[in-house]
Design a protein around this motif. Structure first.
Motif, PDB file in Angstrom:
ATOM      1  N   ARG A  83       0.821  -1.213   0.000  1.00 36.01           N
ATOM      2  CA  ARG A  83       0.000   0.000   0.000  1.00 36.01           C
ATOM      3  C   ARG A  83       0.854   1.263   0.000  1.00 36.01           C
ATOM      4  O   ARG A  83       0.419   2.328   0.410  1.00 36.01           O
ATOM      5  CB  ARG A  83      -0.952  -0.029   1.204  1.00 36.01           C
ATOM      6  N   GLY A  84       2.079   1.124  -0.441  1.00 28.73           N
ATOM      7  CA  GLY A  84       2.941   2.273  -0.624  1.00 28.73           C
ATOM      8  C   GLY A  84       3.614   2.784   0.629  1.00 28.73           C
ATOM      9  O   GLY A  84       4.128   3.907   0.654  1.00 28.73           O
ATOM     10  N   ILE A  85       3.627   1.970   1.690  1.00 27.43           N
ATOM     11  CA  ILE A  85       4.243   2.368   2.959  1.00 27.43           C
ATOM     12  C   ILE A  85       5.422   1.440   3.232  1.00 27.43           C
ATOM     13  O   ILE A  85       5.248   0.265   3.567  1.00 27.43           O
ATOM     14  CB  ILE A  85       3.229   2.297   4.118  1.00 27.43           C
ATOM     15  N   GLU A  86       6.622   1.956   3.064  1.00 28.53           N
ATOM     16  CA  GLU A  86       7.824   1.147   3.223  1.00 28.53           C
ATOM     17  C   GLU A  86       8.262   1.124   4.686  1.00 28.53           C
ATOM     18  O   GLU A  86       8.816   2.088   5.212  1.00 28.53           O
ATOM     19  CB  GLU A  86       8.947   1.708   2.348  1.00 28.53           C
ATOM     20  N   VAL A  87       7.995   0.014   5.355  1.00 27.97           N
ATOM     21  CA  VAL A  87       8.449  -0.170   6.738  1.00 27.97           C
ATOM     22  C   VAL A  87       8.958  -1.595   6.907  1.00 27.97           C
ATOM     23  O   VAL A  87       8.582  -2.499   6.153  1.00 27.97           O
ATOM     24  CB  VAL A  87       7.325   0.094   7.771  1.00 27.97           C
ATOM     25  N   ASP A  88       9.822  -1.769   7.896  1.00 26.32           N
ATOM     26  CA  ASP A  88      10.338  -3.096   8.223  1.00 26.32           C
ATOM     27  C   ASP A  88       9.628  -3.637   9.462  1.00 26.32           C
ATOM     28  O   ASP A  88       8.999  -2.880  10.214  1.00 26.32           O
ATOM     29  CB  ASP A  88      11.840  -3.032   8.505  1.00 26.32           C
ATOM     30  N   ALA A  89       9.766  -4.929   9.683  1.00 21.85           N
ATOM     31  CA  ALA A  89       9.119  -5.564  10.834  1.00 21.85           C
ATOM     32  C   ALA A  89       9.583  -4.954  12.147  1.00 21.85           C
ATOM     33  O   ALA A  89       8.808  -4.852  13.105  1.00 21.85           O
ATOM     34  CB  ALA A  89       9.397  -7.068  10.818  1.00 21.85           C
ATOM     35  N   ASN A  90      10.847  -4.512  12.210  1.00 20.63           N
ATOM     36  CA  ASN A  90      11.354  -3.935  13.458  1.00 20.63           C
ATOM     37  C   ASN A  90      10.880  -2.501  13.675  1.00 20.63           C
ATOM     38  O   ASN A  90      11.257  -1.871  14.675  1.00 20.63           O
ATOM     39  CB  ASN A  90      12.878  -4.019  13.518  1.00 20.63           C
ATOM     40  N   LEU A 248       1.736   0.030  16.612  1.00 17.55           N
ATOM     41  CA  LEU A 248       2.400   1.330  16.560  1.00 17.55           C
ATOM     42  C   LEU A 248       3.498   1.184  15.512  1.00 17.55           C
ATOM     43  O   LEU A 248       4.274   0.224  15.561  1.00 17.55           O
ATOM     44  CB  LEU A 248       2.971   1.655  17.937  1.00 17.55           C
ATOM     45  N   VAL A 249       3.560   2.134  14.571  1.00 17.80           N
ATOM     46  CA  VAL A 249       4.522   2.035  13.474  1.00 17.80           C
ATOM     47  C   VAL A 249       5.280   3.355  13.348  1.00 17.80           C
ATOM     48  O   VAL A 249       4.664   4.419  13.248  1.00 17.80           O
ATOM     49  CB  VAL A 249       3.836   1.715  12.132  1.00 17.80           C
ATOM     50  N   SER A 250       6.600   3.280  13.353  1.00 15.53           N
ATOM     51  CA  SER A 250       7.411   4.488  13.183  1.00 15.53           C
ATOM     52  C   SER A 250       8.806   4.105  12.719  1.00 15.53           C
ATOM     53  O   SER A 250       9.329   3.047  13.082  1.00 15.53           O
ATOM     54  CB  SER A 250       7.500   5.290  14.485  1.00 15.53           C
ATOM     55  N   ARG A 251       9.412   5.008  11.930  1.00 14.68           N
ATOM     56  CA  ARG A 251      10.791   4.806  11.486  1.00 14.68           C
ATOM     57  C   ARG A 251      11.779   5.468  12.450  1.00 14.68           C
ATOM     58  O   ARG A 251      12.991   5.349  12.270  1.00 14.68           O
ATOM     59  CB  ARG A 251      10.977   5.356  10.074  1.00 14.68           C
TER      60      ARG A 251
END
Length: 396
Positions: A83-90, A248-251
């Motif tokens: 969905r266009g959101i580049e995040v990793d599992a960590n 909760l998702v954050s870089r």
């Protein structure tokens, strides 16, 4: 007896649930109650999620990892990438519902006495989360006159002080159904960077965007790696409110390291619910297509029926499954209680959520209610008819 804490005394009641005893009494009297007060979808939970729990071969129901199972977080990261959101599992912490994710976030970004700016009306429990965290909500008011669009940026900047730590939005919005445009998200991003603030985006209704509009996540905006925090949940997306799984998702590595301490303190999210949530990610797109089509039909029908009622003003939502209606009454709290205690139409009545509890400003939204269009279309028509006759009787 010992005294209750000031924090506990200040904790607000839920405008969504506080009328439940009156509804239960009405049902005991034999009155049928149409629940328009709570976002509990009647859409069936995907069978793939339920089967995953039914077929789980578990001999010992163990703790999971504090951040959630690696398998689920990896699969969830892939869902976001699609969905266009580049995040990793960590960069994901699994929580017990989106509520816990918000509590972890507020505890991570702000201290006692700090301030958080929220466009209002907003999800009522934000008031409770802020109170529990010792924070002050600073509202910026949006209006039913323009469908609760984002207030001018100047209005935000007037409210920023040395105690301001974050701006919190819900996109699409609960209780308004407002869907923030890409341009509005970019404006908020500019404020965050200019004033060194966090942007917290509650995106639990991301799948529910209507009329050809697309949801634009705060995590899709470039340059916000250190500023953006996203809250998500399976509750609405898969009609799995009882699973109590969010994230909760954050870089921002410091944010994640700090939030992890809160996650460790509460040990772990529920194991069976993670199994169901992981399996739910295999739900085919056809499920969402059908659900969205159903909600659009419900929205259009409800708005049409409400607009027929004399004195009622309603904002048309572009997402989620709520709308705010302004009624020809002085006090919607009193009216909502009266509906359950003293009114019925052929043995039926409705339960609505008074909207004043979705504001933090005093004496705002007193004549408004939030309506959740989570009932079948024929029941929404009946509910609107009951509301029409109830208003006539109440104002007679």
């Amino acid at each position: 007896m010992p005294n209750i804490s000031n924090k506990g005394m200040k904790m607000p009641e839920s405008p969504i649930r506080k009328l439940v005893p009156y509804a239960e009494d009405a049902k005991k009297r034999g009155t049928k109650v149409y629940h328009l007060n709570i976002g509990q979808p009647d859409i069936k939970t995907p069978e793939v999620a339920l089967n995953a729990v039914r077929n789980a071969e578990i001999e010992v129901l163990e703790y999971s990892r504090s951040e959630g199972s690696e398998e689920y977080r990896t699969k969830l990261a892939n869902y976001y990438k699609n969905r266009g959101i580049e995040v990793d599992a960590n960069e994901i912490i699994i929580t017990t519902g989106g509520s816990e994710a918000l509590l972890f976030t507020l505890g991570t970004v702000a201290d006692y006495g700090d301030e958080i700016i929220i466009p209002e009306p907003f999800y009522a429990n934000y008031n409770g989360f802020a109170t529990a965290s010792g924070l002050n909500v600073v509202p910026v008011i949006s209006s039913i006159e323009n469908n609760f669009a984002l207030p001018p940026i100047e209005e935000f900047e007037k409210l920023i002080s040395d105690k301001t730590k974050a701006i919190l939005i819900c996109n699409p919005g609960n209780p308004t159904g407002y869907l923030y445009s890409k341009e509005e998200i970019k404006k908020l991003a500019q404020i965050a960077i200019k004033h060194n603030l966090f942007i917290i985006a509650d995106e639990v209704y991301r799948e529910f965007a209507y009329d050809g509009a697309e949801h634009y996540s705060i995590l899709q905006e470039e340059g916000l790696e250190d500023y953006a925090i996203m809250i998500d949940s399976v509750s609405k997306r898969y009609s799995m409110c009882g699973a109590r799984i969010g994230c909760l998702v954050s870089r921002n590595k410091k944010v994640m390291q700090t939030a992890m301490k809160f996650a460790q303190a509460r040990l772990s999210p529920p194991t069976f619910a993670q199994i169901a949530s992981e399996a739910a990610l295999d739900t085919p797109q056809s499920y969402f297509d059908e659900v969205i089509e159903e909600y659009v039909e419900r929205r259009d029908l409800l708005i049409s029926e409400l607009q027929k009622i004399e004195g009622v003003k309603v904002a048309k939502p572009k997402g989620a499954f709520y709308c705010i209606a302004e009624l020809p009454v002085e006090n919607a709290d009193d009216f909502a209680q009266w509906l359950l205690e003293k009114f019925d139409l052929n043995g039926e009545t409705i339960m609505v959520a008074p909207a004043a509890g979705f504001y933090s400003s005093d004496n705002v939204g007193l004549n408004q209610v939030r309506i959740a269009y989570v009932l079948k279309k024929e029941n929404l028509v009946k509910a609107a008819q009951i509301l029409n006759e109830a208003l006539k009787a109440y104002n007679a």
